[in-house]
Design a protein around this motif. Structure first.
Motif, PDB file in Angstrom:
ATOM      1  N   SER A 204       0.808  -1.214   0.000  1.00 11.49           N
ATOM      2  CA  SER A 204       0.000   0.000   0.000  1.00 11.49           C
ATOM      3  C   SER A 204       0.841   1.265   0.000  1.00 11.49           C
ATOM      4  O   SER A 204       0.375   2.325  -0.436  1.00 11.49           O
ATOM      5  N   VAL A 205       2.076   1.181   0.479  1.00 11.52           N
ATOM      6  CA  VAL A 205       2.917   2.364   0.524  1.00 11.52           C
ATOM      7  C   VAL A 205       3.333   2.795  -0.880  1.00 11.52           C
ATOM      8  O   VAL A 205       3.775   3.921  -1.087  1.00 11.52           O
ATOM      9  N   LEU A 206       3.169   1.915  -1.861  1.00 12.89           N
ATOM     10  CA  LEU A 206       3.450   2.270  -3.248  1.00 12.89           C
ATOM     11  C   LEU A 206       2.220   2.825  -3.959  1.00 12.89           C
ATOM     12  O   LEU A 206       2.335   3.394  -5.037  1.00 12.89           O
ATOM     13  N   ALA A 207       1.050   2.660  -3.358  1.00 19.84           N
ATOM     14  CA  ALA A 207      -0.174   3.106  -4.026  1.00 19.84           C
ATOM     15  C   ALA A 207      -0.196   4.617  -4.224  1.00 19.84           C
ATOM     16  O   ALA A 207      -0.564   5.104  -5.292  1.00 19.84           O
ATOM     17  N   VAL A 208       0.185   5.372  -3.202  1.00 13.53           N
ATOM     18  CA  VAL A 208       0.144   6.835  -3.294  1.00 13.53           C
ATOM     19  C   VAL A 208       1.080   7.365  -4.382  1.00 13.53           C
ATOM     20  O   VAL A 208       0.643   8.128  -5.240  1.00 13.53           O
ATOM     21  N   PRO A 209       2.367   6.993  -4.396  1.00 14.23           N
ATOM     22  CA  PRO A 209       3.217   7.484  -5.487  1.00 14.23           C
ATOM     23  C   PRO A 209       2.761   7.011  -6.860  1.00 14.23           C
ATOM     24  O   PRO A 209       2.887   7.744  -7.850  1.00 14.23           O
ATOM     25  N   ALA A 210       2.214   5.799  -6.962  1.00 18.01           N
ATOM     26  CA  ALA A 210       1.712   5.324  -8.255  1.00 18.01           C
ATOM     27  C   ALA A 210       0.544   6.186  -8.727  1.00 18.01           C
ATOM     28  O   ALA A 210       0.467   6.558  -9.909  1.00 18.01           O
ATOM     29  N   LEU A 211      -0.347   6.522  -7.810  1.00 14.88           N
ATOM     30  CA  LEU A 211      -1.500   7.351  -8.161  1.00 14.88           C
ATOM     31  C   LEU A 211      -1.080   8.770  -8.539  1.00 14.88           C
ATOM     32  O   LEU A 211      -1.664   9.387  -9.434  1.00 14.88           O
TER      33      LEU A 211
END
Length: 248
Positions: free
Chosen positions: A26-33
């Motif tokens: 989930s910590v990668l979700a924000v930068p991906a978005l």
């Protein structure tokens, strides 16, 4: 490359990490978005919570069927984080975008370094300390609320080191903690959910859920330490990029 294809690819990676490691994806979700799909930091943290809730709940059901979730302990740990998660969720909309990006980069970098250094012990069990458990749960909730991440990269080490839980059960139980904290944080952002681009978030969630099932199977075949180190290196790169972007 279309936004839907990017959403599918990013969702698959995030679900894979959640299913295999009990957190971290989930910590990668924000930068991906933000960087792949053009979301603002505030919209990205809200969308991330939606993605994390649905994906974690799916992965949780798989681990629960195998008897790897300690429900009572997980709910007590999560309870300490509900208040901070709701407070953090309410405050996040008032934080400048650059500050939010920098804070996320710092937390992601710290998480990556912890993953690289962390060595879970299959045998070592330490006595649970209620005060430390409550503090860890509250801190995890605050991170979830402000940054829109589930916090599994912090929950698993805390469940092992603070509550003396074995690694396999810590992975399953962390998914329960992530789900509860993310629900609490999202409750303060109901007004921002309607403005999300569901044509992108929907495929992202679908791919993440499928990835979580694959991650559960992958965890049984590949060393957890190997998966963790690969993910940590990717996360460290993302953290450095976000910090540079926030400063420049």
């Amino acid at each position: 490359m279309s936004a839907v294809v990017l959403a599918l690819a990013a969702g698959a990676v995030i679900g894979l990490a959640l299913g295999a490691l009990g957190g971290g994806g989930s910590v990668l979700a924000v930068p991906a978005l933000i960087y792949l799909l053009g979301f603002t930091p505030v919209a990205a943290t809200t969308a991330s919570l939606v993605i994390v809730i649905l994906t974690s709940a799916t992965a949780l059901s798989a681990h629960a069927r195998d008897g790897h979730v300690r429900w009572r302990t997980g709910l007590l740990f999560a309870a300490a984080g509900i208040g901070p998660a709701m407070l953090g969720g309410a405050l996040s909309a008032r934080i400048p975008a650059a500050v939010l990006t920098a804070a996320f980069g710092v937390v992601a970098g710290a998480a990556a370094l912890r993953m690289l250094r962390y060595r879970p012990s299959a045998e070592g069990v330490v006595p649970a300390r209620p005060g430390r458990a409550a503090a860890a749960g509250a801190g995890l909730g605050a991170v979830t609320g402000v940054l829109g991440v589930g916090g599994g990269f912090l929950a698993v080490p805390a469940l092992v080191g603070v509550l003396g839980m074995r690694m396999r059960k810590a992975v399953g139980t962390s998914l329960l903690v992530i789900t509860v904290n993310s629900l609490a944080a999202l409750a303060t952002r109901v007004g921002t959910v309607e403005g999300l681009d569901w044509a992108v978030v929907g495929p992202f969630v679908g791919a993440a859920i499928l990835g979580a099932w694959d991650g559960k199977r992958l965890a049984a075949k590949v060393s957890g330490n190997t998966l963790q180190r690969i993910f940590a290196l990717v996360l460290l790169t993302v953290a450095a990029f976000m910090l540079i972007d926030a400063v420049l």
